[in-house]
Design a protein around this motif. Sequence first.
Motif, short mmCIF file in Angstrom:
data_model
loop_
_atom_site.label_atom_id
_atom_site.label_comp_id
_atom_site.label_asym_id
_atom_site.label_seq_id
_atom_site.Cartn_x
_atom_site.Cartn_y
_atom_site.Cartn_z
N CYS A 1 -12.86 4.26 3.81
CA CYS A 1 -14.34 3.19 3.28
C CYS A 1 -15.09 2.41 3.79
O CYS A 1 -16.19 2.09 3.73
CB CYS A 1 -14.05 2.16 1.93
SG CYS A 1 -12.46 1.56 3.08
N ARG B 1 0.25 8.49 -2.33
CA ARG B 1 1.80 8.69 -3.43
C ARG B 1 1.65 9.37 -4.68
O ARG B 1 2.21 9.76 -4.94
CB ARG B 1 1.63 7.00 -3.34
CG ARG B 1 2.47 6.38 -2.15
CD ARG B 1 3.01 5.01 -1.84
NE ARG B 1 3.80 5.04 -3.69
CZ ARG B 1 5.28 4.83 -3.30
NH1 ARG B 1 5.88 5.26 -2.13
NH2 ARG B 1 5.98 5.38 -4.43
N ASP C 1 0.28 -1.08 -0.07
CA ASP C 1 0.01 -0.43 0.05
C ASP C 1 0.68 1.28 -0.21
O ASP C 1 0.65 2.26 -0.22
CB ASP C 1 -0.67 0.04 1.15
CG ASP C 1 -2.40 -1.06 0.58
OD1 ASP C 1 -2.31 -1.03 -0.21
OD2 ASP C 1 -3.17 -0.39 1.91
N THR C 2 1.32 1.29 0.73
CA THR C 2 3.26 2.43 0.99
C THR C 2 4.38 3.10 0.38
O THR C 2 4.53 3.57 -0.19
CB THR C 2 2.70 2.75 2.71
OG1 THR C 2 4.02 1.84 1.90
CG2 THR C 2 2.10 2.39 3.34
N VAL D 1 -18.05 0.66 0.05
CA VAL D 1 -17.85 -0.70 0.67
C VAL D 1 -18.70 -0.75 1.79
O VAL D 1 -19.00 0.55 3.21
CB VAL D 1 -16.11 -0.44 1.51
CG1 VAL D 1 -16.09 -1.55 2.72
CG2 VAL D 1 -15.21 -0.34 0.66
N PHE E 1 -6.96 7.03 2.26
CA PHE E 1 -5.74 5.47 0.85
C PHE E 1 -4.03 6.18 1.35
O PHE E 1 -4.40 6.74 0.86
CB PHE E 1 -6.51 5.09 0.71
CG PHE E 1 -7.77 5.15 0.60
CD1 PHE E 1 -7.50 3.95 1.62
CD2 PHE E 1 -8.82 5.23 -0.58
CE1 PHE E 1 -9.58 3.23 1.66
CE2 PHE E 1 -10.37 4.55 0.01
CZ PHE E 1 -10.44 3.44 1.10
N ALA E 2 -3.87 5.63 2.19
CA ALA E 2 -2.03 5.47 1.23
C ALA E 2 -1.76 5.83 0.37
O ALA E 2 -0.55 6.19 -0.48
CB ALA E 2 -1.28 4.41 2.10
N ARG E 3 -2.77 4.64 -0.37
CA ARG E 3 -2.36 4.30 -2.10
C ARG E 3 -2.59 5.69 -2.59
O ARG E 3 -1.64 6.39 -3.35
CB ARG E 3 -2.62 3.58 -2.73
CG ARG E 3 -2.66 2.19 -2.58
CD ARG E 3 -3.62 1.25 -2.72
NE ARG E 3 -3.01 -0.09 -3.12
CZ ARG E 3 -1.87 -1.00 -3.92
NH1 ARG E 3 -1.94 -1.06 -5.32
NH2 ARG E 3 -2.06 -2.09 -3.30
N PRO F 1 3.01 0.06 -4.60
CA PRO F 1 1.72 0.31 -5.15
C PRO F 1 1.13 -0.35 -6.20
O PRO F 1 0.27 -0.85 -6.99
CB PRO F 1 1.62 1.58 -4.58
CG PRO F 1 1.87 2.36 -4.53
CD PRO F 1 3.05 1.97 -4.40
N GLN G 1 -7.23 -1.88 4.64
CA GLN G 1 -6.37 -0.75 4.10
C GLN G 1 -5.30 -0.06 4.77
O GLN G 1 -6.16 0.56 6.45
CB GLN G 1 -7.19 0.15 3.08
CG GLN G 1 -8.36 -0.20 2.38
CD GLN G 1 -8.00 -0.74 1.46
OE1 GLN G 1 -6.82 -0.51 -0.14
NE2 GLN G 1 -7.94 -2.82 1.13
N TRP G 2 -4.56 0.15 4.61
CA TRP G 2 -3.71 1.33 5.03
C TRP G 2 -3.78 2.51 4.90
O TRP G 2 -3.85 3.20 3.33
CB TRP G 2 -1.74 1.22 4.99
CG TRP G 2 -1.45 -0.06 5.76
CD1 TRP G 2 -0.94 -1.52 4.97
CD2 TRP G 2 -0.61 -0.24 6.66
NE1 TRP G 2 -0.55 -2.26 5.80
CE2 TRP G 2 -0.21 -0.97 7.05
CE3 TRP G 2 0.15 1.53 7.97
CZ2 TRP G 2 0.33 -1.59 8.44
CZ3 TRP G 2 0.18 0.57 8.63
CH2 TRP G 2 1.07 -0.50 8.85
N ASP H 1 -5.25 -2.42 -8.58
CA ASP H 1 -4.64 -1.30 -9.08
C ASP H 1 -4.51 -0.51 -10.50
O ASP H 1 -3.71 -0.81 -10.95
CB ASP H 1 -3.70 -0.47 -8.19
CG ASP H 1 -4.29 1.09 -7.32
OD1 ASP H 1 -5.24 1.28 -7.97
OD2 ASP H 1 -3.47 1.42 -6.66
#
Lengths: 1030, 418, 88, 168
Positions: free
Chosen positions: C8, C87, A777-778, D48, C82-84, A781, C64-65, D26
């Motif tokens: 979420c 970025r 996730d960090t 969700v 969300f961490a995603r 990705p 989720q992170w 993704d």
Amino acid sequence: MRRLAIGGRIDRSQPMEFTFDGRAMTGFRGDTLASALLANGVRLVGRSFKYHRPRGILSAGPEEPNALVTLGTGGRREPNLTATTVELADGLVAESQNRWPSLKFDAQGINGLFAPFLSAGFYYKTFMGPTRRAWMFYEHFIRKAAGFGRAGEEPDPDRYDVRHLFADVAIVGSGPAGLSAALAAGEAGARVVLIEQDFALGGTLLSDPQDSESAAWLSGMLARLAGMPNVSLMTRTTAFGAYDGNVLGLVERHGSGTADPKEGQARQMLLLLRAKSIVYASGALERPLTFANNDRPGIMLASAARIYLNRFAVLTGTRVVVATDNDSAYRAAFDLATAGAEVTIADSRAEPIHDLREQARRRGVAVRTNSLIANALGRRAVRAVSLSEPGGAATVRCDLVAVSGGWSPTVHLTSHFGVKPVYREDIQTFVPGKLGAGRFVAGAVMGGLTTAGAIEQGHRAGVDASAFCGAAKAVQQPVRLELTEIDAGPDDSPLGTSLRPAPLAQLVRGGYGSPAILPELHRPRRSGETSHAKRTRGGDEEGAKLAAGKAFVDIQMDVTTQDIALAHREGYESVEHLKRYTTLGMGTDQGKTSNFYALSAMAGLRGMAVPEVGTTTFRPPYTPVAIGALAGRSIGHHYKPIRRTPMHDWHVANGAQMLEGGLWMRPWFYRTSGRDVNEAYVAEMRMVRETAGLMDISTLGKIDVQGPDAAEFLDRVYANGFARLPVGRARYGIMLRDDGIVFDDGTTTRLGERHFFMTTSTAKAADVMSRLEFLLDTAWPDLRVSVTSVTYEWAAMSVAGPNSRDILAAAFPDLDVSNEALPHMGLLEEQYRDMHLRIIRLSFSGERAYEIYVGASLGNEVWCRLMEAGAPFGLKPYGVEALGALRVEKGHIAGPEIDGRTTLDDLGLSRMVGKRSGYVGEVLERREAFSDPARPRLVGLRCFEPGKQLHAGAILFRPNESLQGHGLGRITSVTYSPALDAWVALGLLAREAAVEGAEIVAASPIIGQAVRARVVSPIFLDPKGERLRG
Amino acid sequence: MHGYSAFSILRNGLTGQRHWRRAWRSPDPKSAYDVVIVGGGGHGLATAFYLAENHGVRNVAVLEKGYIGGGNVGRNTTIVRSNYRLDGNTQFYEFSMKLWEGLSRALNFNVMFSQRGFLLIANSPGELDTFGYRANVMKLNGIDAELLDREEVRRMVPYLNFSEKALYPVHGALLQGRAGTARHDAVAWGYARAADAYGVDIIQGCEVTGFVRQGERIVGVETTRGRIGAGKVGLAVAGHTSVLAQKAGLELPIESHILQAFVTEPIKPLVHHVVAYGADHFYVSQSDKGGLVFGGGLDGYNSYAQRGNLGVVREVAEASIAMMPCISRLRILRHWGGVMDMTPDGSPIICPTPIDGLYLNGGWCYGGFKATPASGWCFAHMLAKGEVHPLTAAYRLDRFRTGRTIDEAGAGPFTWLQ
Amino acid sequence: MLRIECPCCGPRDHDEFRYGGDASVTRPAYDDPDFEAWYRYVFVRENPAGLHREYWQHVVGCRQWLVVERDTRSHTIASIRFARETRA
Amino acid sequence: MADSSTMAGFEMAADDCVIVQFEGWDGAMAQFEAQLRRMLDGPLPNEVGETVRHDSWVVIRVAPRRFWLLGDDPLPIRDIDPELGCTLPLGEGRVRLRLFGGVIKHVLERCVAVDWKTLGEGRAVQTGLHRVPILLLRRSAFECDLLVPRSFSKSMTEWIADASTAGP
């Protein structure tokens, strides 16, 4: 003191029997223990903490410093309850505390004689000799004398519960402000929870006579609120803490004696209320006055005397002196007079603010102005008071002194979020600071309002709080309460003028009354001195004569004005120093009636304004909370949820001794293998080495890894490479932390080009899973990888031993489990009848072994199938102790070696990695200390002293080296090896000493032993791995 | 220093307590000192005392932004022990223990150090093994230690949960008899009074807002009470080390976390020893006043708010009943939080910094209280002599760079798990 | 008890989450050999008394992170993503 | 596992169920969801916690890129294009507890920090029960399903049964 024949909110048709110190008494439903004691003529209820002075009931609420009792016996014994908040129940058994042999005659009352020496902090100054441990000797006696009640030593038989609640608007307090807020918020359409600590709703309104207008207003409001489905009214519920996220911690107590644990009912319930907004309508607490012997039984807050009279129909005195510095106490005086008492008001001011003299005259109440209470006479009960007046001293006989030193808003809960209360000079008290969004205040907590004002404030707060939550239906005008002058007493509020100027002069006068004790006590710095204050100073000398005796500030902790002066003299000036040095405010009441006085007294001594001295920090809980209530249901077998493997019941039925690990229950050893663990594990080891054993390994962490970039991902997270692992093969893998230390190990099997099946250690399963997700996730990705924990998806068992293949073949006759079809580190994944089997040939024990994975629902079936098929081959189960021993023989590392401090090289695994790069932990693994020659690395150790045994945790030394310090390393894991008939161990030993063949001493001074051993390869058995291949 | 003794108690008792003097003065700051210590907690005050007592350095100021002892020295659960296993920690904490044993008399202030014994309960055979390792290290370093079996533990602390069905059964315990508790506030006050008597200026209500530099060297501090020059500046502000270090441009591997503590209402003596559990976060002792003082684990996220969260309150309550069933009916009187400097290996940092003139004492995690005397002793040594005391040689700042970390818990660079 | 509003799953008690520490530090690329960069990423922390960017994972929920901005003095949460997404 | 216990105004039954997880990559979510919609021949839940019913299947969005198909009969697993996502059966690992009864709100208040009152019918919540991850699916005014890890299922059922004896 007597119960009146009519009036009050008690139910005379429901008498209740109870005992106090063994004496049988009767009260009524609706009584508190305190009101029932008073109705029975009991004045003396306790002994003080330090001097064991006789004490009576001071208040009618949770601020009570004196009336502490113990309820119940055995496991139900509960010390230190305030009689003023205990709801009377039939059969209640109460005992007084901190006295021996009896309340009337307390031997430790002798402490009073030593009082001159027992000043604040005296113990910091002595008990230091003659020897270093002398304190231990003195402390023994001090500890015995300290404490209040005695705790039970048996487990609590009662039940507690926890409920999760949600609301839009939470309202704390059910006085006029709280009720008005609830009605407004309810009308606005918000979900409202109103919280009241008492067993009756109404707050201060309950202290008005039952035939008053305010009582009518109260019943009207309650009827309206009861009809609102979106408003819930909670009584017997204390909001003990406000926590971040607008979570209120509430404790709901069960009604009088109705909780039945056998029926599953809880004695107390923790309610976690997540509110969108909070309205604090927590009211105010009356302050007592400080004068000599102000702790005598029969001295009571004026508001309390009024509550006992109007709510509980107890007339607490027939000759009453009401000592006050504000108008609010006049109300108590008038009500007491109306009930037939002979009342004298000693008002320290030149004149009451409102025109009350005429009203007093009409009721036959004598008013003495400029009259300062200086001393109380009488020991176990007050007999008279000395008043200091312009014309000289006067003594007035009485059996009740009702005191009022103004009011302190109950700001406690508002400051739990770290919002410090602010001082208002104009009304000389602390009010809530600036609260965060969604938090509102109403009523007396804001600093002195009339009842009409409280209703108005509550209404506005209710509307605002609802709007904050998005509930904005039209709201009607507040239901007003217009009290007529005569019935309302001095003001139209029970708080009256209390929070307006005046208290401070009186507070300080608490010291003026005893100038000999407090010579340097000065008034706080204020603009414009009142003539009154100047005048009272003139009476100092006379006051000294009048005021022989201690003047208590913190009545419970026996902290006097003298102690405060002493703290000041010695430099303990900040409010926290003052509290800690004198123990002021440290009692069960947390200084609810004493903090303010102490603060203003210190301000006076230092010549500062009150806020410059500091504010006290209010910490949860508002009133003490039973630990049992906080734990709720999570006790006994519900302490933590337990994880059981699919074969759990089989293990238990077949003699397994279970052992907890990471909340899993695992077979430690089987009693069928031996009498105790030591006998059993050796037998189980032999069995695995000689025939075969079956072990439940369902607890291993299991992670499904899929995706186009799965191989690349594993290549990065494992220190050793996985990209080129062929499909259908398994590999041992080791992961590092970012700092280069070994994190966890396990195996990963390639199920398909893009699909892997990872196992982790039981202990690290959750951490590894979360770390993988973190990286995806960090950090990366862009990698198309899905990771899912399948730990509980699969049952897993390992069949190990020379006969393992035969057993597998016998259990699954249609499967080809030959060495060619299923070689070491090979995979066989098949649908076998209704079973989806995943068989991986892996060995931790060093024997030929297979890990069999099957859907969890079929785990027990497959286990039994293997046991049955294996019986002719000598198959029996083995537990974690044997597994741990087998792996030691093979030099496999596990938890004791992967201890969060070791590197790959320490564990002899750097060869696995070779020259790879780009894996987690690679760069910091190169830190200089990791190649230090003194750094320990993994070795094998073999004991060569006959009859001696190696022990885990032994410290390693060179022979002839003196046995001290930290040595060269230690033994991490140890076992007796039946195969070698020797004690063998794994250890971590300094690289410079880790020479195979070298002799080493393993010292265990804790058992008085030092054993000689030889450094050997950590792989004690079958170094070439022939037993597990082929 | 006007002495404290039974005689002075008697004399003052007979004369209305009028002859006691201030325990420490309340001076205005001078323009400069040889050494300025930032932080009037236990460590800062102890450092000042030992600077004067051991090294004759008396031109010293201790600057405290609030009131002395207002930080962690007054917020902890008062446990003193020296049962550490790793090289560096073992000797340091034992040295501290030895200082504790003579502290009341050294300071002429009763810090009520009470050696009632510290029992660390083992809840599994594996844990008992690791306690055996600890006990061996202790013995080999001249520290008292005993390993007890289940029955021995039962005889000492019968009120614990000895049920066979307990999730975490009692397998045995590691006992350090010399360990115990002390009166935490008294430690700060005692050091303050003794340092003051040597002429050290203890300046309360004086917050350091910046550092004064001359070239690369720090030569003083800016404070809310003006600029104060300093030959050397020592930081002893654990909990807030990062905030101050940042003002000096010093980067650190420290994060601030909350550790909560709890006290029950005072009751008659029930718990004699200090008892701690290995399996879940719970440790308890009883204060002289009668309250059970207990604590658990960290709140688990960075925080400078001196308050704790309700989740941990519940977890600690659950653990406490699991270990000590009779505690259920006792009531919590207060709970509070202290801000801990947490380091990536759980061990402290005492060393010169890369900035000339600036010395660091911090990163105490939750070992700070018991370390107070030794910390002050060694930090004073460093400030007086300009060299690291051998006992704190391991507590270097650069150990994270070199890998010479001292990680008792093995939790790694996750400060909130240490 | 913090309440963290998962983007979420909605607002939840913080004990539904696993803390992941400082999110303001930059993790070097997986194959970056720069010792200094890794040292700083793993060990050096600003540790602000104020707004702190930090990781939390909703472990009993969506897993989720998240990156949460929270004031370490008041625990007021300024933002959650969300961490995603952070970025991008 | 089939266990059924009856309490006053409350019943709990345990059974096995089929769960299949679908996860998209993704960057490929639009195509992934399109494929999944085609496969299911119907819409997908958008957010969700939302669920959509297809014949005997309930589709639950459990994470931004993750769906669970929940049903009683084995789903003929149809593979998803590996360039778009992946699939994984998860039913073995979980036990479905069916809770129903007039006092269900009071039972749940003692189990989970979920606001039953505002939780719509057909909504799913993933949360912790005694710190164990579970999925709560509200079926009707007085009914819900809890998917609990099989390894914890005994502890969970004991907890719930105990909570149901407490009364409102």
